[in-house]
Design a protein around this motif. Structure first.
Motif, PDB file in Angstrom:
ATOM      1  N   ALA A  66       0.820  -1.222   0.000  1.00 54.06           N
ATOM      2  CA  ALA A  66       0.000   0.000   0.000  1.00 54.06           C
ATOM      3  C   ALA A  66       0.848   1.263   0.000  1.00 54.06           C
ATOM      4  O   ALA A  66       0.489   2.274  -0.598  1.00 54.06           O
ATOM      5  CB  ALA A  66      -0.939  -0.006   1.203  1.00 54.06           C
ATOM      6  N   ALA A 185      -7.026   5.888   1.969  1.00 55.31           N
ATOM      7  CA  ALA A 185      -6.654   4.629   2.615  1.00 55.31           C
ATOM      8  C   ALA A 185      -7.716   3.586   2.300  1.00 55.31           C
ATOM      9  O   ALA A 185      -8.837   3.654   2.807  1.00 55.31           O
ATOM     10  CB  ALA A 185      -6.519   4.820   4.130  1.00 55.31           C
ATOM     11  N   THR A 189      -4.855  -1.003   2.866  1.00 54.13           N
ATOM     12  CA  THR A 189      -4.100  -0.132   3.762  1.00 54.13           C
ATOM     13  C   THR A 189      -4.531  -0.334   5.205  1.00 54.13           C
ATOM     14  O   THR A 189      -3.695  -0.464   6.114  1.00 54.13           O
ATOM     15  CB  THR A 189      -4.285   1.335   3.359  1.00 54.13           C
ATOM     16  OG1 THR A 189      -3.830   1.518   2.015  1.00 54.13           O
ATOM     17  CG2 THR A 189      -3.509   2.261   4.276  1.00 54.13           C
ATOM     18  N   TRP A 193      -2.193  -1.625   8.301  1.00 56.70           N
ATOM     19  CA  TRP A 193      -2.014  -0.883   9.549  1.00 56.70           C
ATOM     20  C   TRP A 193      -2.344  -1.744  10.759  1.00 56.70           C
ATOM     21  O   TRP A 193      -1.582  -1.812  11.719  1.00 56.70           O
ATOM     22  CB  TRP A 193      -2.937   0.337   9.560  1.00 56.70           C
ATOM     23  CG  TRP A 193      -2.563   1.419   8.594  1.00 56.70           C
ATOM     24  CD1 TRP A 193      -1.446   1.484   7.799  1.00 56.70           C
ATOM     25  CD2 TRP A 193      -3.324   2.598   8.303  1.00 56.70           C
ATOM     26  NE1 TRP A 193      -1.472   2.617   7.035  1.00 56.70           N
ATOM     27  CE2 TRP A 193      -2.600   3.334   7.324  1.00 56.70           C
ATOM     28  CE3 TRP A 193      -4.533   3.101   8.768  1.00 56.70           C
ATOM     29  CZ2 TRP A 193      -3.061   4.542   6.818  1.00 56.70           C
ATOM     30  CZ3 TRP A 193      -4.997   4.314   8.251  1.00 56.70           C
ATOM     31  CH2 TRP A 193      -4.270   5.019   7.302  1.00 56.70           C
TER      32      TRP A 193
END
Length: 307
Positions: A66, A185, A189, A193
């Motif tokens: 990403a 995002a 993504t 995270w």
């Protein structure tokens, strides 16, 4: 990074809605394999290490693909979601899988739609309809008929772990609906995270509590690869995409697929379903499908009676 307001999902055609549901359902379907993979392939007694191997490599790969990092308050929001959806859920899931029969552990996860509905009232001020409450209960009953029986062991630690992991993921689902996602995002993504945040939390815990990792044979390597790729990065990407597009009351019941797939895997390994278990299977599937539909209106019910 601007944040996309949570708000109601965008309107979609029935075909588009069905496609979103189908893709989202692939995530809990893949999670249903966790119990068999854990008991058949992974080294026992290392739930933290198993959770670490499932989360951190997949999260780092997601970040590399990403190439987007959180900004502003999304640093702490991503950390909170990573702790709930990964850092707490994964080790408790492996504890439950190792201390309970797969069916019992999966049944505890089937209570998630009811937990999500309760949290949605407090956090989102969203009151689920009696229709979805009812089908949520029917879904739990159906899964219970499939996987519980006289031989089911109810280890207290395993039960606590199963319920704790389910509650953590339910809280994560509701908070994701509350916060939406930052502009730019996508689901991959968000998955990167959260898997990374959860993995970084698990890294020192696994080393401090369980010590050096156990010897990993070829079977364990395949198990970790499956759980980290299909059951980790890919599944969470599809799941987060679906959460963003489906109402919370429609996405949560899809987790019923996890215990049902676990039951199917058990059949493939030599188990069989009784008549009562088959009835439970049908009830659970009906509950999952009915939760995707709106409750019939009074006018529709009356029109049906007049025919």
């Amino acid at each position: 990074m601007a944040e996309r307001p949570p708000g109601p999902p965008l309107r979609a055609s029935p075909a588009q809605q069905a496609a979103v549901v189908a893709l989202t359902a692939l995530a809990p379907a893949s999670w249903g394999s966790t119990y068999a993979v854990t008991t058949e392939l992974l080294p026992p007694g290392h739930p933290l290490f198993s959770a670490l191997m499932r989360a951190l490599p997949a999260g780092l790969l997601g970040l590399a693909i990403a190439r987007v990092l959180p900004r502003g308050d999304w640093w702490w929001k991503a950390a909170v979601l990573g702790v709930l959806n990964i850092g707490v859920l994964y080790p408790l899931l492996f504890v439950a899988a190792q201390r309970l029969p797969g069916g019992v552990a999966a049944t505890l996860g089937a209570t998630q739609p009811l937990l999500v509905a309760g949290l949605a009232i407090a956090v989102l001020h969203d009151r689920p309809t009696l229709w979805r409450w009812g089908w949520g209960v029917i879904g739990v009953v159906g899964v219970g008929l499939v996987v519980l029986g006289p031989a089911a062991r109810l280890d207290p630690v395993g039960v606590f772990a199963g319920l704790g992991g389910t509650a953590a993921m339910a809280a994560g689902i509701v908070l994701m609906k509350r916060w939406g996602r930052p502009a730019g995002a996508g689901p991959l993504t968000l998955a990167g995270w959260q898997l990374t945040a959860g993995g970084l939390l698990l890294l020192p815990l696994a080393l401090a509590i369980e010590g050096p990792p156990p010897g990993i044979d070829a079977g364990a390597a395949v198990g970790y690869l499956w759980l980290g790729s299909v059951g980790g990065l890919i599944a969470h990407t599809l799941w987060f995409r679906g959460i963003g597009r489906l109402p919370v009351g429609a996405s949560a019941p899809l987790v019923l697929l996890s215990p049902l797939v676990a039951a199917v895997v058990g059949i493939a390994l030599g188990e069989s379903l009784s008549v009562l278990q088959s009835l439970g299977f049908v009830l659970a599937l009906a509950a999952m499908l009915a939760a995707q539909l709106n409750a019939p209106s009074v006018e529709q019910i009356r029109a049906g009676r007049l025919r």
